[in-house]
Every structure is written in structure tokens, then in C-alpha cells.
Write an enzyme that holds these catalytic residues in place. Structure first.
Site, PDB file in Angstrom:
ATOM      1  CG  ASP A 145       3.489  35.361  32.057  1.00  0.00           C
ATOM      2  OD1 ASP A 145       3.706  34.340  31.379  1.00  0.00           O
ATOM      3  OD2 ASP A 145       2.958  35.314  33.179  1.00  0.00           O
ATOM      4  N   GLY A 151       3.207  33.778  43.575  1.00  0.00           N
ATOM      5  CA  GLY A 151       4.181  34.709  44.117  1.00  0.00           C
ATOM      6  C   GLY A 151       4.896  34.220  45.363  1.00  0.00           C
ATOM      7  CG  HIS A 185       2.860  32.158  35.047  1.00  0.00           C
ATOM      8  ND1 HIS A 185       3.154  33.512  35.020  1.00  0.00           N
ATOM      9  CD2 HIS A 185       3.074  31.749  36.320  1.00  0.00           C
ATOM     10  CE1 HIS A 185       3.513  33.902  36.227  1.00  0.00           C
ATOM     11  NE2 HIS A 185       3.486  32.857  37.028  1.00  0.00           N
ATOM     12  CB  SER A 217       2.335  31.583  39.991  1.00  0.00           C
ATOM     13  OG  SER A 217       3.670  31.638  39.507  1.00  0.00           O
TER      14      SER A 217
END
Length: 227
Positions: free
Chosen positions: A197, A87, A200, A50
């Protein structure tokens, strides 16, 4: 129909002659086109997760996309294929690498995998074996390889953090490939450069990620021929 039958003896040779002339003309054109057709650009493949797949970002804003602009600016005539999946683990990358190499035939493979191994508790030995196999298979396909290292968050404990990063160092040394020590260098301690989050990076961080990769990638780029 009767007229056609009467003239069929004359028509058939004429039709065959026209077909032969047409075929000969196309063959000549194809020969000329084949001579004039430019050779395809050598390709750079990014095999990542990702962090390279533009997770949570607007399309065409990630560091891999920005790499295309950097190559053009620096006058390196390469294409870039982003084969990153959010992922993905080293096992996933290893499993799909053969098809990627066969389809794209890259001159350079950038390997950005492993963070999800740590998040899922994959044994370090498994991660290392997968990375070694990915590098070896890429090299066997005559591609140069750039390995991108990662550190895991400090809450994993300093001992695991060091052992995890040491995997990349060993693989790079043993396989004689360059290593980007840490993709997130310079931004890991800046929460404002991460999405909600806190995993990222944001759009604003993407040029910094490319700056971390570029110094190690540039020496691998030449006239486009892989070793």
C-alpha cells in the site's frame, strides 16, 4: 443425625476453633506474601494508530514489540503496553485515554497519532486540540509524555505539509514534552521498506522506526518513577 445432634455442642466449638486457626494462618501468610511481593514494573503505553499496531505485519514484529527487547538490552526495567488501534485518529485516542490511564497507570505515554486525521481531512485545529488534551491528561496522571510527529505525503501540497507538522512542534513546545520529529525518517523515500500500500512499513523497517524513537525516549527512563 442423632449422633451429630448429641455431639453438636462439642463439634461447633471445635469447628469454630479450626476456622479461626485457618483464618489466622491465611492472614499471616498474606502478610508475609504482601511483604515479599515485588513491585510491578513501571509501564510505557504507546497510544498510536496502524503504524504502531503492527498493521500487515506478523505478530510481535512491530517497533513497539521490539521496544521490549531494547529496554531489556539497555537494562531498563519497564513493561510495554501497546494501546494502538489501526485507523485511529487523535479524537479516538483522546476518547479512550482516560480508561487506558486508569487501567495501566503508565509512567510514560508515547503518543503516535495524527496521520489518519490528515487522511480524513480533519481540521488542523481539531488535531491540535486533541493532541494538547492527550498530553495534558497524561501529565495530570503523572506520566511523562513523548510526542511522535508526522509529515503527510507531498501531494497534499507543501503549505499543508508544513502546517500539519507545525502542530506537533507547537504542542511539544507549549507542553514541554520531547518530540520525535518524524517516525518514518530515513525510510519515507525508500519504497522497498513499505508494504504494497506504500503507507505501512515492512518488517525490515521496524528496527529503523524504533531507532527514530529511542533517542528521545531514553532520557525519560530512570528508576521507573514518573514525575
Amino acid at each position: 443425625m442423632d449422633t451429630l445432634k448429641k455431639n453438636s455442642r462439642g463439634l461447633i466449638p471445635a469447628i469454630l476453633l479450626m476456622a479461626a486457626c485457618s483464618t489466622t494462618g491465611h492472614a499471616a501468610d498474606a502478610h508475609v506474601d504482601a511483604q515479599a511481593a515485588p513491585q510491578p514494573k513501571p509501564a510505557i503505553v504507546v497510544l498510536g494508530d496502524s503504524l504502531s499496531a503492527e498493521y500487515g505485519l506478523p505478530r510481535d514484529t512491530g517497533w513497539v514489540y521490539l521496544l521490549r527487547d531494547r529496554l531489556a538490552k539497555e537494562r531498563f526495567d519497564y513493561s510495554v503496553a501497546n494501546s494502538s488501534i489501526s485507523g485511529d485518529t487523535t479524537s479516538g485516542g483522546r476518547a479512550r485515554l482516560t480508561a487506558v490511564l486508569a487501567r495501566i497507570k503508565p509512567a510514560v505515554v508515547i503518543v503516535e497519532l495524527g496521520a489518519n486525521d490528515a487522511l480524513r481531512g480533519v481540521p488542523l485545529a481539531t488535531t491540535e486540540t486533541n493532541l494538547r488534551d492527550i498530553v495534558a491528561e497524561s501529565q495530570a496522571a503523572h506520566a511523562k509524555v513523548l510526542l511522535i510527529g508526522m509529515y503527510v505525503p507531498p501531494n497534499y501540497g507543501p503549505d499543508y505539509t508544513q502546517k500539519f507538522h507545525a502542530v506537533y512542534e507547537r504542542v511539544a513546545k507549549d507542553k514541554n514534552v520531547p518530540l520525535v520529529p518524524f517516525l518514518l525518517a530515513g525510510i519515507a523515500d525508500k519504497p522497498s521498506l513499505f508494504q504494497a500500500d506504500q503507507i505501512h512499513p515492512t518488517v525490515q523497517a521496524q528496527p529503523l522506526l524504533l531507532d527514530n524513537v529511542w533517542p528521545s525516549l531514553k532520557p525519560l527512563l530512570g528508576a521507573g518513577a514518573a514525575h
